[in-house]
Design an enzyme around this catalytic site. Structure first.
Site, PDB file in Angstrom:
ATOM      1  N   GLU A   1     -21.403   2.743  26.385  1.00 47.11           N
ATOM      2  CA  GLU A   1     -22.485   2.966  25.372  1.00 47.11           C
ATOM      3  C   GLU A   1     -21.850   2.303  24.239  1.00 47.11           C
ATOM      4  O   GLU A   1     -20.869   3.163  23.517  1.00 47.11           O
ATOM      5  CB  GLU A   1     -23.311   4.218  25.332  1.00 47.11           C
ATOM      6  CG  GLU A   1     -24.473   4.016  24.594  1.00 47.11           C
ATOM      7  CD  GLU A   1     -24.394   3.940  22.936  1.00 47.11           C
ATOM      8  OE1 GLU A   1     -24.526   2.937  22.386  1.00 47.11           O
ATOM      9  OE2 GLU A   1     -24.258   5.115  22.416  1.00 47.11           O
TER      10      GLU A   1
ATOM     11  N   LYS B   1     -12.855  14.178  27.187  1.00 42.15           N
ATOM     12  CA  LYS B   1     -11.717  13.713  26.048  1.00 42.15           C
ATOM     13  C   LYS B   1     -12.655  13.361  25.080  1.00 42.15           C
ATOM     14  O   LYS B   1     -13.311  12.317  24.536  1.00 42.15           O
ATOM     15  CB  LYS B   1     -11.189  12.269  26.497  1.00 42.15           C
ATOM     16  CG  LYS B   1      -9.687  12.223  25.822  1.00 42.15           C
ATOM     17  CD  LYS B   1      -9.661  12.377  24.244  1.00 42.15           C
ATOM     18  CE  LYS B   1     -10.160  11.353  23.464  1.00 42.15           C
ATOM     19  NZ  LYS B   1     -10.280  11.341  22.142  1.00 42.15           N
TER      20      LYS B   1
ATOM     21  N   CYS C   1     -25.692   5.173  16.483  1.00 43.57           N
ATOM     22  CA  CYS C   1     -25.554   3.921  17.241  1.00 43.57           C
ATOM     23  C   CYS C   1     -26.838   3.035  17.067  1.00 43.57           C
ATOM     24  O   CYS C   1     -26.698   1.735  17.224  1.00 43.57           O
ATOM     25  CB  CYS C   1     -25.333   4.257  18.737  1.00 43.57           C
ATOM     26  SG  CYS C   1     -23.925   5.226  18.904  1.00 43.57           S
TER      27      CYS C   1
ATOM     28  N   GLU D   1     -21.655  -3.828  13.379  1.00 45.94           N
ATOM     29  CA  GLU D   1     -22.195  -2.435  13.153  1.00 45.94           C
ATOM     30  C   GLU D   1     -21.559  -1.573  11.880  1.00 45.94           C
ATOM     31  O   GLU D   1     -20.262  -1.377  11.833  1.00 45.94           O
ATOM     32  CB  GLU D   1     -21.721  -1.705  14.520  1.00 45.94           C
ATOM     33  CG  GLU D   1     -22.598  -0.328  14.522  1.00 45.94           C
ATOM     34  CD  GLU D   1     -22.497   0.594  15.737  1.00 45.94           C
ATOM     35  OE1 GLU D   1     -23.307   1.427  16.144  1.00 45.94           O
ATOM     36  OE2 GLU D   1     -21.235   0.379  16.359  1.00 45.94           O
TER      37      GLU D   1
END
Length: 475
Positions: free
Chosen positions: A247, A174, A283, A377
């Site tokens: 993750e 997906k 990331c 983040e």
């Protein structure tokens, strides 16, 4: 372009589509299937059926499929790099690097397919265990559900596909709604490389809707997700007894100590790239920098000077480093976070303003720990540099985070390097490297809200298998 879903080695027309826009030009580049729950179930059925074949492939056959896929990708790497740049607005130089890494990841997967080994268990070490030999084997787990992000639409997908096939599994992907084209291309390549029909399937569309089907379907044995902590925690809560690998990102920190004065120009160059490569939409982007007070004035001045020289422009220009963000929603959010930091006492040294659909590279200092650009983040071209008195203060600030993926240290003090390596609450510590560092065969997983389980080819394979012990009584 194709607007269907990829099932059983071919495209199947979907009932409904949505327009896919180039983030930089805002032009429509394709119409993509807005897949239904029923279409996701068809893909799972295809993968479940194909597993009866893939689980019988020898390790050599699995390796050969992956080596062949790497060769095909290498032959078509410029086409694929342009595809990534078109759908993700990633600078073409970064897209080319991503393709090269994807080729390498496929080859690592092929090599590891031949190394899925168990161990001998001496049962005679226990009372009554004499006369028995025992050993473990690792068997493929079955259908893997992969939910992938926009920022590395090819390589982060390969990090799920390569290990899955190496272990003998099948996979349903997906992809991110913004970057499905790279997954389609990968599926075509894997099929052309000789994988059994149904080994790899791609179902684009709404994440929550389709992700729920993957979670609810008992035929899916494993979920591998890369994305936000909020979604990752929901997946873990709802996964029942499925294996999961999550993750979930970070706000990676770097410490520069007082012993590296002679290396400062090189360190600054690395840190600037670590902060702003692909607009900071990475990331492990270097987001928080702590510099010893003895070097801070020099470091900050040099960092700002180098940052101001970064080329901002068209993603198709090989010299471009910073360009449009993935969407205007991200642009608006990041600008709000920058303003919030300034309102709470931070100093803006450069950037901090919108340009086209992006944001100019932004450097802040004196940022409060509670500011969003510190504790969350950012996923954008923003970095801050705070001054610290010593390594103890640096470690305290670096660990003062809900995240714990990567961290970096620049030091010429070996004792201090090892001490900080042990003290930092992260999954990977890079000494004399920026935290924006990843090699595709290394273990990759985070502490705290940065993740659960490990990626990295060898380590991902182990998480996509079931261990079985076999004992033979020869007396």
């Amino acid at each position: 372009m194709n607007n269907g879903i990829y099932i059983n080695g071919k495209y199947v027309e979907s009932k409904k589509t949505y327009p896919l826009h180039n983030p930089h030009t805002e032009q429509i580049i394709a119409h993509i299937a807005d897949s239904t729950e029923e279409e996701m179930q068809l893909a799972i059925e295809a993968a479940h059926t194909a597993f009866q074949k893939t689980k019988t492939l020898t390790s050599l056959e699995r390796a050969e499929i992956l080596f062949q896929a790497a060769d095909i990708l290498e032959a078509e790497k410029e086409e694929v790099a342009n595809l990534i740049t078109t759908e993700a607005s990633k600078p073409i130089s970064a897209s080319r690097l991503e393709v090269e890494r994807s080729i390498q990841t496929l080859r690592f997967s092929a090599e590891e397919a031949k190394r899925i080994t168990g161990e001998y268990i001496p049962l005679d070490a226990a009372k009554g265990g004499a006369g028995r030999d025992a050993f473990t084997i690792h068997e493929p787990i079955g259908v893997v559900g992969a939910i992938t992000p926009f920022n590395f639409p090819l390589n982060l997908t390969v990090h799920k596909v390569g290990p899955a096939i190496a272990a003998g599994n099948t996979i349903v992907i997906k992809p991110s709604e913004q970057t499905p084209l790279s997954s389609f291309k990968l599926a075509e390549i894997i099929t052309r490389a000789g994988a059994p029909t149904g080994t790899i399937n791609v179902v684009p569309g709404d994440g929550p809707k389709l992700g729920k089907v993957l979670l609810d379907d008992a035929r899916v044995e494993k979920i591998s997700f890369t994305g936000s902590p909020t979604v990752g925690k929901l997946i873990k809560q709802q996964a029942d007894l499925k294996k999961v690998t999550l993750e979930l990102g970070s706000n990676s920190a770097l410490y520069v100590d007082e012993t590296v004065a002679e290396d400062l120009p090189s360190i600054v160059q690395k840190a600037v790239i670590g902060a702003f490569a692909y607009n900071g939409q990475v990331c492990i982007s270097t987001q928080r920098i702590y510099v010893h007070q003895a070097l801070a004035p020099q470091f900050i001045q040099m960092f700002v000077e180098v940052t101001k020289k970064l080329p901002y422009g068209e993603p198709t220009d090989p010299s471009t480093v910073v360009t449009s963000l993935i969407n205007k929603k991200s642009q608006a959010r990041i600008l709000e976070w920058i303003e919030e930091a300034i309102q709470n006492g931070a100093t803006l040294l450069t950037g901090g303003e919108a340009k086209d659909n992006g944001i100019l590279p932004t450097v802040l200092t004196n940022v409060a720990t509670a500011a969003k650009v510190s504790c969350n983040e950012v996923f954008g071209p923003v970095v801050f540099i705070n001054v610290v008195e010593n390594a103890e203060e640096a470690v305290s600030e670096m660990n003062n985070s809900d995240y714990g993926l990567n961290a970096g240290i620049f030091t010429n003090n070996l004792k201090q390097a090892l001490q900080l390596g042990h003290q930092l609450e992260v999954g990977q510590v890079f000494i004399n490297d920026v935290p924006t560092t990843r090699f595709d065969h290394m273990p990759y997983g985070g502490y705290k809200s940065s993740g659960y389980g490990y990626e990295g080819v060898k380590y991902a394979i182990k998480e996509m298998t079931k261990m079985k012990m076999i004992s033979l009584n020869y007396q």
